[in-house]
Design an enzyme around this catalytic site. Structure first.
Site, PDB file in Angstrom:
ATOM      1  N   SER A 107       0.853  -1.193   0.000  1.00  0.00           N
ATOM      2  CA  SER A 107       0.000   0.000   0.000  1.00  0.00           C
ATOM      3  C   SER A 107       0.889   1.243   0.000  1.00  0.00           C
ATOM      4  CB  SER A 107      -0.879   0.024   1.243  1.00  0.00           C
ATOM      5  OG  SER A 107      -1.369   1.337   1.436  1.00  0.00           O
ATOM      6  N   HIS A 164      -1.232  -1.319  -4.304  1.00  0.00           N
ATOM      7  CA  HIS A 164      -2.499  -0.955  -3.650  1.00  0.00           C
ATOM      8  C   HIS A 164      -2.525   0.542  -3.374  1.00  0.00           C
ATOM      9  CE1 HIS A 164      -6.013  -1.923  -1.065  1.00  0.00           C
ATOM     10  NE2 HIS A 164      -5.539  -0.992  -0.255  1.00  0.00           N
ATOM     11  N   ASP A 172      -4.665   3.679  -1.841  1.00  0.00           N
ATOM     12  CA  ASP A 172      -5.730   4.001  -0.891  1.00  0.00           C
ATOM     13  C   ASP A 172      -6.259   5.411  -1.104  1.00  0.00           C
ATOM     14  OD1 ASP A 172      -5.924   1.641   0.825  1.00  0.00           O
ATOM     15  OD2 ASP A 172      -3.867   2.112   1.413  1.00  0.00           O
ATOM     16  N   MET A 228      -8.870   8.183   0.109  1.00  0.00           N
ATOM     17  CA  MET A 228      -9.657   8.541   1.297  1.00  0.00           C
ATOM     18  C   MET A 228     -10.193   9.960   1.172  1.00  0.00           C
ATOM     19  SD  MET A 228      -7.215   7.044   4.290  1.00  0.00           S
ATOM     20  CE  MET A 228      -6.489   5.411   4.188  1.00  0.00           C
ATOM     21  N   HIS A 231      -8.359   1.188  -3.859  1.00  0.00           N
ATOM     22  CA  HIS A 231      -9.266   0.971  -2.731  1.00  0.00           C
ATOM     23  C   HIS A 231      -9.940   2.300  -2.401  1.00  0.00           C
ATOM     24  CE1 HIS A 231      -9.477  -0.141   1.872  1.00  0.00           C
ATOM     25  NE2 HIS A 231     -10.682  -0.030   1.321  1.00  0.00           N
ATOM     26  N   MET A 267     -12.103   4.567  -0.319  1.00  0.00           N
ATOM     27  CA  MET A 267     -12.730   4.797   0.987  1.00  0.00           C
ATOM     28  C   MET A 267     -13.399   6.156   0.910  1.00  0.00           C
ATOM     29  SD  MET A 267      -9.611   3.169   3.184  1.00  0.00           S
ATOM     30  CE  MET A 267      -8.500   3.297   1.790  1.00  0.00           C
ATOM     31  N   MET A 287     -11.340  -6.060   5.551  1.00  0.00           N
ATOM     32  CA  MET A 287     -10.533  -5.106   6.326  1.00  0.00           C
ATOM     33  C   MET A 287     -10.195  -5.726   7.679  1.00  0.00           C
ATOM     34  SD  MET A 287     -10.175  -2.515   4.313  1.00  0.00           S
ATOM     35  CE  MET A 287      -9.191  -1.577   5.492  1.00  0.00           C
ATOM     36  N   PHE A 342      -6.295   4.711   8.202  1.00  0.00           N
ATOM     37  CA  PHE A 342      -4.889   4.953   8.519  1.00  0.00           C
ATOM     38  C   PHE A 342      -4.065   3.679   8.323  1.00  0.00           C
ATOM     39  CE2 PHE A 342      -7.523   7.773  11.032  1.00  0.00           C
ATOM     40  CZ  PHE A 342      -6.988   9.018  10.697  1.00  0.00           C
ATOM     41  N   ASP A 381      -6.663  -6.481   4.169  1.00  0.00           N
ATOM     42  CA  ASP A 381      -6.095  -5.135   4.217  1.00  0.00           C
ATOM     43  C   ASP A 381      -6.060  -4.611   5.647  1.00  0.00           C
ATOM     44  OD1 ASP A 381      -5.133  -2.681   3.581  1.00  0.00           O
ATOM     45  OD2 ASP A 381      -6.873  -2.020   2.417  1.00  0.00           O
ATOM     46  N   GLY A 382      -4.829  -4.435   6.153  1.00  0.00           N
ATOM     47  CA  GLY A 382      -4.637  -3.824   7.468  1.00  0.00           C
ATOM     48  C   GLY A 382      -3.849  -4.701   8.408  1.00  0.00           C
ATOM     49  N   GLY A 437       1.246  -2.173   4.077  1.00  0.00           N
ATOM     50  CA  GLY A 437       1.838  -0.847   3.943  1.00  0.00           C
ATOM     51  C   GLY A 437       3.096  -0.734   4.775  1.00  0.00           C
TER      52      GLY A 437
HETATM   53  O1  LIG Z   1      -6.815   0.789   3.471  1.00  0.00           O
HETATM   54  C1  LIG Z   1      -5.961   0.848   4.324  1.00  0.00           C
HETATM   55  C2  LIG Z   1      -6.181   1.595   5.601  1.00  0.00           C
HETATM   56  O2  LIG Z   1      -7.417   2.173   5.577  1.00  0.00           O
HETATM   57  C3  LIG Z   1      -4.714   0.073   4.111  1.00  0.00           C
HETATM   58  O3  LIG Z   1      -4.501  -0.218   2.758  1.00  0.00           O
HETATM   59  C4  LIG Z   1      -3.471   0.511   4.838  1.00  0.00           C
HETATM   60  O4  LIG Z   1      -2.694   1.350   4.070  1.00  0.00           O
HETATM   61  C5  LIG Z   1      -2.663  -0.688   5.208  1.00  0.00           C
HETATM   62  O5  LIG Z   1      -1.563  -0.257   5.928  1.00  0.00           O
HETATM   63  P1  LIG Z   1      -0.844  -1.185   7.013  1.00  0.00           P
HETATM   64  O6  LIG Z   1      -1.883  -1.583   8.036  1.00  0.00           O
HETATM   65  O7  LIG Z   1      -0.332  -2.376   6.265  1.00  0.00           O
HETATM   66  O8  LIG Z   1       0.235  -0.311   7.547  1.00  0.00           O
HETATM   67 FE   LIG Z   2      -6.401  -0.182   1.564  1.00  0.00          FE
END
Ligand SMILES: O=C(CO)[C@@H](O)[C@H](O)COP(=O)(O)O
Ligand SMILES: [Fe+2]
Length: 229
Positions: A12, A37, A39, A41, A70, A72, A141, A147, A176-177, A198
């Site tokens: 990400s 990926h 993001d 937002m 993605h 959001m 998620m 974040f 994701d996350g 990320g």
């Molecule tokens: O969509 C999202 C957060 O909303 C993700 O794509 C984050 O960017 C993932 O980051 P990490 O949790 O891997 O640091």
């Molecule tokens: Fe994401």
């Protein structure tokens, strides 16, 4: 984009250098990323703002493989065409982002992109039961969106449920996350094939020193494939 169920690592760029997206995308692909990926937002659906279709279009020439966008944002529908024109291969919308996910998915495929649907941690697998023939990807998620760098929330029961619901359909399960070498095996074992990461990919590296990106990607992949020690 052909379908396959092998493990794919999707860094990400939320964790990349925002002043250097083009070079960051090239660096992670050179270091073994399968997808990139992206993001998006809006400060409304989630409490953070990143960027929109113009930035996606600007980074597109720097990505050889799959650009996984993605969204959001809410509403989603007015912006689908713009993200498709920006070159998104996959456009993922949240089931919680509006009352008409069926229409949204039709619009994404109609715009020529693969359609993804994302589920927040508080949303059950059953929310996508009626739309599984309309999607190419379900994103689970494992943090509340908004974040990077948040703690992994265990959604393995939901992943297993989705895997069973999806059956033989050519539908990816993306996580994701909070994905890192410790959490990757849990989600892969439950049935996920696309792992977004990320902070765990970008930590320790930079465009001028990208080797850590490769080490981090290999560690996550090996963990997910069951060979991590
Ligand atoms: O969509 C999202 C957060 O909303 C993700 O794509 C984050 O960017 C993932 O980051 P990490 O949790 O891997 O640091
Ligand atoms: Fe994401």
């Amino acid at each position: 984009m052909t379908f396959d169920r092998s493990i794919k690592i999707a860094p990400s760029i939320l964790a990349a250098d925002f002043a250097n997206f083009g070079a960051e995308c090239e660096a992670i692909e050179a270091q073994g990323a399968d997808w990139v990926h992206v993001d998006v937002m809006d400060g409304h659906f989630v409490p953070n703002i990143t960027f929109g279709p113009a930035t996606c279009a600007a980074i597109r020439p720097h990505i050889k493989g799959v650009m996984d966008v993605h969204l959001m944002i809410a509403p989603v529908d007015p912006y689908i065409e713009a993200f498709a024109k920006a070159g998104a291969d996959v456009i993922t919308a949240h089931v919680e982002a509006g009352p008409h996910i069926h229409r949204t998915l039709q619009a994404i495929r109609g715009a020529g992109a693969k359609a993804g649907v994302a589920l927040n941690p508080g949303t059950p697998a059953s929310a996508v039961a009626e739309i599984l023939d309309m999607v190419d990807l379900v994103c689970v998620m494992t943090v509340n969106p908004g974040f990077g760098g948040q703690k992994f929330i265990d959604m393995t029961a939901k992943i297993r449920e989705l895997r069973a619901m999806i059956g033989d359909r050519p539908v990816h399960i993306e996580i994701d996350g909070g994905v890192d070498p410790k959490t990757a095996p849990l989600v892969a074992e439950a049935g996920a094939d696309v792992l977004v990461a990320g902070s765990a990919v970008f930590k320790g590296g930079s465009v001028s020193d990208p080797a850590p990106y490769g080490e981090n990607i290999r560690a996550i992949r090996a963990a997910a494939e069951g060979t991590y020690v």
